[in-house]
Design a protein around this motif. Structure first.
Motif, PDB file in Angstrom:
ATOM      1  N   ALA A  45       0.871  -1.185   0.000  1.00 45.64           N
ATOM      2  CA  ALA A  45       0.000   0.000   0.000  1.00 45.64           C
ATOM      3  C   ALA A  45       0.903   1.229   0.000  1.00 45.64           C
ATOM      4  N   ALA A  46       0.320   2.372  -0.277  1.00 42.04           N
ATOM      5  CA  ALA A  46       1.089   3.616  -0.213  1.00 42.04           C
ATOM      6  C   ALA A  46       1.379   3.950   1.251  1.00 42.04           C
ATOM      7  N   PRO A  47       2.544   4.512   1.526  1.00 46.53           N
ATOM      8  CA  PRO A  47       2.814   4.944   2.897  1.00 46.53           C
ATOM      9  C   PRO A  47       1.907   6.116   3.274  1.00 46.53           C
ATOM     10  N   GLY A  48       1.695   6.286   4.555  1.00 45.03           N
ATOM     11  CA  GLY A  48       0.860   7.392   5.020  1.00 45.03           C
ATOM     12  C   GLY A  48       0.321   7.132   6.412  1.00 45.03           C
ATOM     13  N   GLN A  49      -0.599   7.977   6.835  1.00 46.38           N
ATOM     14  CA  GLN A  49      -1.176   7.881   8.169  1.00 46.38           C
ATOM     15  C   GLN A  49      -2.049   6.633   8.279  1.00 46.38           C
ATOM     16  N   ALA A  50      -1.608   5.677   9.078  1.00 47.22           N
ATOM     17  CA  ALA A  50      -2.349   4.431   9.275  1.00 47.22           C
ATOM     18  C   ALA A  50      -3.309   4.579  10.449  1.00 47.22           C
ATOM     19  N   ARG A  51      -4.321   3.738  10.457  1.00 50.19           N
ATOM     20  CA  ARG A  51      -5.209   3.648  11.615  1.00 50.19           C
ATOM     21  C   ARG A  51      -4.729   2.451  12.414  1.00 50.19           C
ATOM     22  N   ALA A  97       1.721  -0.826   8.251  1.00 48.83           N
ATOM     23  CA  ALA A  97       0.658  -0.056   7.592  1.00 48.83           C
ATOM     24  C   ALA A  97       1.103   1.381   7.325  1.00 48.83           C
ATOM     25  N   THR A  98       1.823   1.973   8.253  1.00 49.12           N
ATOM     26  CA  THR A  98       2.317   3.345   8.084  1.00 49.12           C
ATOM     27  C   THR A  98       3.300   3.427   6.915  1.00 49.12           C
ATOM     28  N   ARG A  99       4.159   2.422   6.802  1.00 48.73           N
ATOM     29  CA  ARG A  99       5.126   2.379   5.700  1.00 48.73           C
ATOM     30  C   ARG A  99       4.509   1.839   4.417  1.00 48.73           C
ATOM     31  N   GLY A 100       3.356   1.143   4.561  1.00 48.00           N
ATOM     32  CA  GLY A 100       2.743   0.476   3.414  1.00 48.00           C
ATOM     33  C   GLY A 100       3.521  -0.745   2.995  1.00 48.00           C
ATOM     34  N   GLN A 101       4.429  -1.193   3.838  1.00 45.13           N
ATOM     35  CA  GLN A 101       5.323  -2.293   3.501  1.00 45.13           C
ATOM     36  C   GLN A 101       5.090  -3.483   4.419  1.00 45.13           C
TER      37      GLN A 101
END
Length: 187
Positions: A45-51, A97-101
């Motif tokens: 997934a794209a990196p970003g603000q995860a829940r 999830a935050t890294r999308g990795q």
């Protein structure tokens, strides 16, 4: 709505758009490919603000029961849900999830043993399963149960404790999962 196909590649679960596959999307992994080594990295997934979600005791208990049913059917002892392992798993799911990795290596840790020590669990042995995709708890446990490399962690005879965690990526759709199987030192 784009359909997704879940895959297990290199011992980890990933999701691809169904449009790039000839087969229709199915709710469990399409392929399983075994690759040795834990240095796996999949941009799921794209990196970003995860829940980031704390694991409820009931969720950890339910996952431990499902996992233990498979173990006891094979003559192994059931796993106990452990809140420290659930905390470490949830933190790693959040980091992924935050890294999308999807990776066993965390942004600040080299692997699951370091993470469980960080929450005060003193392991003699630690194993981890990870996944990313549109999976609920039942689906991810079923997918791990159907994968030889994940099943090896589930069936680790020395394991006594269990914890699971999840987080939602910035896209709001991709769930990152981590499950820990461990035994404390001195047992």
């Amino acid at each position: 709505m784009n359909k997704l196909i879940s895959l297990i590649v290199a011992g980890v679960m990933i999701v691809l758009p169904a449009a790039i596959q000839a087969e229709p999307a199915i709710p469990r992994p399409l392929w399983i490919r075994q690759v040795t080594g834990d240095d796996i990295l999949v941009q799921a997934a794209a990196p970003g603000q995860a829940r980031c979600l704390a694991t409820a005791a009931a969720e950890n208990q339910a996952a431990a029961q499902v996992t233990s049913a498979r173990r006891t059917a094979a003559g192994l002892k059931p796993l106990r849900p452990n809140p420290r392992l659930a905390e470490a798993a949830a933190r790693h799911a959040c980091d992924m999830a935050t890294r999308g990795q999807m990776a066993h290596r965390g942004s600040a840790t080299k692997g699951p043993s370091q993470r469980v020590k960080g929450v005060g669990y003193k392991p003699a042995i630690t194993a981890e399963n990870i996944a990313a995709g549109p999976f609920n708890l039942e689906q991810v446990l079923h997918a791990w149960d159907g994968s030889d490399s994940h099943l090896r962690n589930i069936m680790l005879p020395q394991a006594t404790d269990f914890g699971i965690g999840r987080a939602v990526a910035a896209d709001g759709r991709t769930l990152f999962w981590a499950a820990l199987y461990a035994a404390p030192r001195g047992r």
